[in-house]
Enzyme design. Sequence first.
Site, PDB file in Angstrom:
ATOM      1  N   HIS A  44       2.225  11.827   2.968  1.00 53.32           N
ATOM      2  CA  HIS A  44       2.660  10.502   3.298  1.00 53.32           C
ATOM      3  C   HIS A  44       4.099  10.283   3.125  1.00 53.32           C
ATOM      4  O   HIS A  44       4.608   9.279   3.060  1.00 53.32           O
ATOM      5  CB  HIS A  44       2.047   9.626   2.637  1.00 53.32           C
ATOM      6  CG  HIS A  44       0.678   9.574   2.501  1.00 53.32           C
ATOM      7  ND1 HIS A  44       0.035   9.496   3.834  1.00 53.32           N
ATOM      8  CD2 HIS A  44      -0.250   9.768   1.607  1.00 53.32           C
ATOM      9  CE1 HIS A  44      -1.315   9.833   3.483  1.00 53.32           C
ATOM     10  NE2 HIS A  44      -1.522   9.745   2.296  1.00 53.32           N
ATOM     11  N   HIS A  74      -1.994   4.461  -1.780  1.00 57.87           N
ATOM     12  CA  HIS A  74      -1.645   5.455  -0.535  1.00 57.87           C
ATOM     13  C   HIS A  74      -1.951   6.983  -0.961  1.00 57.87           C
ATOM     14  O   HIS A  74      -2.808   7.810  -0.515  1.00 57.87           O
ATOM     15  CB  HIS A  74      -0.476   5.407   0.063  1.00 57.87           C
ATOM     16  CG  HIS A  74      -0.556   5.649   1.353  1.00 57.87           C
ATOM     17  ND1 HIS A  74      -1.530   5.641   2.332  1.00 57.87           N
ATOM     18  CD2 HIS A  74       0.604   5.976   2.177  1.00 57.87           C
ATOM     19  CE1 HIS A  74      -1.295   6.109   3.444  1.00 57.87           C
ATOM     20  NE2 HIS A  74      -0.120   6.447   3.661  1.00 57.87           N
ATOM     21  N   HIS A  80       0.855  -1.149   0.072  1.00 61.30           N
ATOM     22  CA  HIS A  80       0.017  -0.020   0.082  1.00 61.30           C
ATOM     23  C   HIS A  80       0.598   1.261   0.017  1.00 61.30           C
ATOM     24  O   HIS A  80       0.643   2.090  -0.874  1.00 61.30           O
ATOM     25  CB  HIS A  80      -0.962  -0.048   1.282  1.00 61.30           C
ATOM     26  CG  HIS A  80      -1.863   1.215   1.159  1.00 61.30           C
ATOM     27  ND1 HIS A  80      -2.875   1.318   0.181  1.00 61.30           N
ATOM     28  CD2 HIS A  80      -1.963   2.283   2.025  1.00 61.30           C
ATOM     29  CE1 HIS A  80      -3.490   2.354   0.557  1.00 61.30           C
ATOM     30  NE2 HIS A  80      -2.972   3.073   1.554  1.00 61.30           N
ATOM     31  N   HIS A  92      -3.274   9.655  -3.961  1.00 61.90           N
ATOM     32  CA  HIS A  92      -4.038   9.882  -4.833  1.00 61.90           C
ATOM     33  C   HIS A  92      -3.737  10.483  -6.102  1.00 61.90           C
ATOM     34  O   HIS A  92      -3.979  11.510  -6.495  1.00 61.90           O
ATOM     35  CB  HIS A  92      -5.515  10.478  -4.317  1.00 61.90           C
ATOM     36  CG  HIS A  92      -5.816   9.895  -2.763  1.00 61.90           C
ATOM     37  ND1 HIS A  92      -6.454  10.795  -2.013  1.00 61.90           N
ATOM     38  CD2 HIS A  92      -5.758   8.521  -2.365  1.00 61.90           C
ATOM     39  CE1 HIS A  92      -6.752   9.909  -0.979  1.00 61.90           C
ATOM     40  NE2 HIS A  92      -6.504   8.799  -1.211  1.00 61.90           N
TER      41      HIS A  92
END
Length: 238
Positions: free
Chosen positions: A113, A142, A103, A144
């Site tokens: 992130h 994770h 992910h 977008h």
Amino acid sequence: KIETDGVTKDIFVPYQARFAMPEVRPFEMEPAMLTDAGCPSVFVDGRYDWGNSYFSTTYGPAKIIFMNSYTASHVGSNQYQWMESELRSIDRRTTPWLFVVVHCPIYNTFENHHDEAQTIEFKEAMEPLFVKHHVNIVFSGHEHAYMMSRNVAFGSLNVDGPQYIIIGDGGNREGLGHYFNPDIAEGWVLKRDITSFGFGALSIKNSTHAEWNWIPNDDVLTTGVSHNEVVLNRFLVA
């Protein structure tokens, strides 16, 4: 993402109950007592091993390994030991293509992130295995948005490293992502986009060539065009 019960702090219970993956052995779980159930992007504690947590499958000429960002991945962890054993067992003469799905991306050109604890741990432990065992592509979500890297290892262009694809742009209520550096992409970035939701398709042609297509929704609706990249398998075993 990790789903944490706000009361019991158990993790991944619905996922484990609702889906049947090719598990290695029955799952083991320890509650995530410190992870924020309302915003679980950052994994702090807890453990989810075996079961649906990590597993592999063979599809034609490809070995596909599914890994878990949200459980321990450090050297010596259950996931690490399983991954190391799994990679050693692969016969690239039978399955010349090797893909990993996880992910959280360890190479990320986007704003969000960065420096999350679970991703740092995963990258430190797993990237050396990816390079040593010649993984072709690592697929992540994770973020977008869409990104495809060049072959990269330990932060530098390297033909012995995998390519990394972020394909987290399938659509969501939060909108599209943003670049970490809007003006200049990192040197290891081959393609990146934050203008459209979309999806991807990988077609393996033979043991040496595959074709990766990123299909933006906007282009499909207007022109039917997809963005193609030829992927070369540099890691064939004679």
